[in-house]
Design an enzyme around this catalytic site. Structure first.
Site, PDB file in Angstrom:
ATOM      1  N   GLU A 135      -6.229  -7.843   4.803  1.00  0.00           N
ATOM      2  CA  GLU A 135      -5.519  -8.715   3.848  1.00  0.00           C
ATOM      3  C   GLU A 135      -5.547 -10.167   4.303  1.00  0.00           C
ATOM      4  O   GLU A 135      -4.715 -10.968   3.918  1.00  0.00           O
ATOM      5  CB  GLU A 135      -4.065  -8.244   3.674  1.00  0.00           C
ATOM      6  CG  GLU A 135      -3.173  -8.412   4.886  1.00  0.00           C
ATOM      7  CD  GLU A 135      -3.235  -7.243   5.866  1.00  0.00           C
ATOM      8  OE1 GLU A 135      -2.304  -7.131   6.681  1.00  0.00           O
ATOM      9  OE2 GLU A 135      -4.186  -6.454   5.811  1.00  0.00           O
ATOM     10  N   ASP A 185      -5.761  -2.921  -3.309  1.00  0.00           N
ATOM     11  CA  ASP A 185      -7.078  -3.532  -3.550  1.00  0.00           C
ATOM     12  C   ASP A 185      -7.036  -4.489  -4.740  1.00  0.00           C
ATOM     13  O   ASP A 185      -7.635  -5.565  -4.717  1.00  0.00           O
ATOM     14  CB  ASP A 185      -8.124  -2.443  -3.803  1.00  0.00           C
ATOM     15  CG  ASP A 185      -8.484  -1.671  -2.547  1.00  0.00           C
ATOM     16  OD1 ASP A 185      -8.111  -2.132  -1.449  1.00  0.00           O
ATOM     17  OD2 ASP A 185      -9.135  -0.614  -2.668  1.00  0.00           O
ATOM     18  N   ASN A 206       0.825  -1.211   0.000  1.00  0.00           N
ATOM     19  CA  ASN A 206       0.000   0.000   0.000  1.00  0.00           C
ATOM     20  C   ASN A 206       0.859   1.261   0.000  1.00  0.00           C
ATOM     21  O   ASN A 206       0.559   2.247  -0.693  1.00  0.00           O
ATOM     22  CB  ASN A 206      -0.928   0.015   1.211  1.00  0.00           C
ATOM     23  CG  ASN A 206      -2.155  -0.862   1.020  1.00  0.00           C
ATOM     24  OD1 ASN A 206      -2.613  -1.070  -0.098  1.00  0.00           O
ATOM     25  ND2 ASN A 206      -2.688  -1.373   2.117  1.00  0.00           N
TER      26      ASN A 206
END
Length: 345
Positions: free
Chosen positions: A257, A231, A222
């Protein structure tokens, strides 16, 4: 057996509002309160065929309603109940005359709301036909045509509305059971399936196994590539897992996750092979170009003394051990020895 391909329950209202909710029992009581006195009245005035038909409808509907409220299989096929409703209205038309013509409309609507759409349509047709024939025999053709088209419009509009309700109901069920991002089942569904798997182990001694999966260093993904790319990784990961597990296996997203796979009727030895295959496949897949993505996995099989909480906790401990031991690996929780073992690569 119902030949409707929408909601699976043969009584429509119990599908939407719950067998033990307020709506279905209330509708059942209303039907009994309306039709039971009619049956008694017709016995008193000597209309025995009509009274018998209404009584049979009330009894069969009551038997099915009671079975549904108790969570049991229907003792009487819904087609028989619908047939008795049509028979009762038809007999009332040809024995009691004009005053009963108004019953055609509420009975038609009741059948549409109570029964699956195809069942309702099939049994509304003879209702439409008998009412039209009665008016045709006793009044002018124009009156019969007016009744025919008024009732046909009522049946059509009601069933079009119910089809729309069906589609909304299915959409709501899907949205309430699945993770919006990945399409995996959600945590609420996991709790339901865990309960079933533990009951299956207790009563039938069939093993089931959990595989808990966590993406390694997902925060770094991220931070480096942005949340949109993160995503995308989760979406592709879930899709890839689904292509490698059996149809009977279930994938759930339980955290950011973190995923869980439930393998019904599967021993821990088989689950280890599945986990290792998934781990190796994910490591070599190109979820992000020039950036290998790995996962850690924790495995735990059922045991007679397990609760849902403990089962998840043991799988989570095995997952934590896999991360502590270097990530990109699978570990399993040995309940018999109360220790965690590495899965051989």
């Amino acid at each position: 057996m119902s030949f409707y391909d929408g909601p699976n329950d043969p009584i429509r209202l119990s599908t939407y509002f719950g067998k033990k909710g307020k709506v279905f029992p209330a509708v059942t009581l209303i039907i009994l309160a309306v039709f039971s006195p009619l049956a008694i009245k017709n016995f008193i005035i000597g209309e025995y065929p009509l009274a018998t038909a209404i009584s049979l409808f009330v009894l069969t509907f009551s038997a099915d309603s009671y079975a549904l409220l108790r969570g049991r299989k229907l003792p009487i096929n819904e087609h028989i109940v619908a047939s008795l409703a049509v028979l009762a209205v038809t007999l009332s038309l040809f024995t009691l005359g004009d005053g009963t013509i108004f019953w055609v409309f509420p009975v038609s609507i009741i059948m549409s709301f109570l029964f699956p759409i195809r069942t309702a349509i099939v049994f509304n047709l003879p209702l439409l036909l008998s009412a039209t024939i009665y008016v045709l025999l006793n009044y002018q053709v124009a009156d019969a045509m007016r009744l025919f088209f008024a009732l046909l419009m009522t049946i059509t509009v009601v069933n079009l509305l119910l089809r729309h309700i069906d589609s909304l109901h299915e959409l709501l069920k899907e949205e309430s059971s699945k993770d919006a991002l990945t399409g995996a089942l959600n945590r609420r569904q996991l709790n339901l399936f865990l309960k079933d798997a533990l009951a299956n182990k207790l009563h039938y001694h069939n093993d089931s196994t959990l595989i808990m999966i966590d993406v390694d260093h997902f925060k770094q993904i991220n931070d480096l590539y942005g949340h949109a790319k993160g995503d995308e990784v989760l979406i592709r990961l879930a899709s890839g897992i689904n292509t490698q597990i059996r149809e009977s296996d279930l994938l759930f997203r339980v955290g950011g996750e973190e995923f869980v796979i439930l393998l019904p009727n599967t021993t821990v030895e088989t689950a280890e092979k599945v986990a290792e295959k998934l781990r190796a496949s994910i490591r070599t897949s190109s979820l992000i170009e020039d950036h290998p993505v790995t996962v850690s996995l924790g495995i735990c099989a059922t045991d007679n003394n397990l609760t849902q909480t403990k089962w998840m906790s043991c799988a989570d401990k095995a997952l934590y051990a896999a991360k502590q031991r270097g990530r990109d690996r699978a570990c399993w929780y040995d309940l018999n020895r109360d220790r965690i073992e590495d899965v051989a690569a």
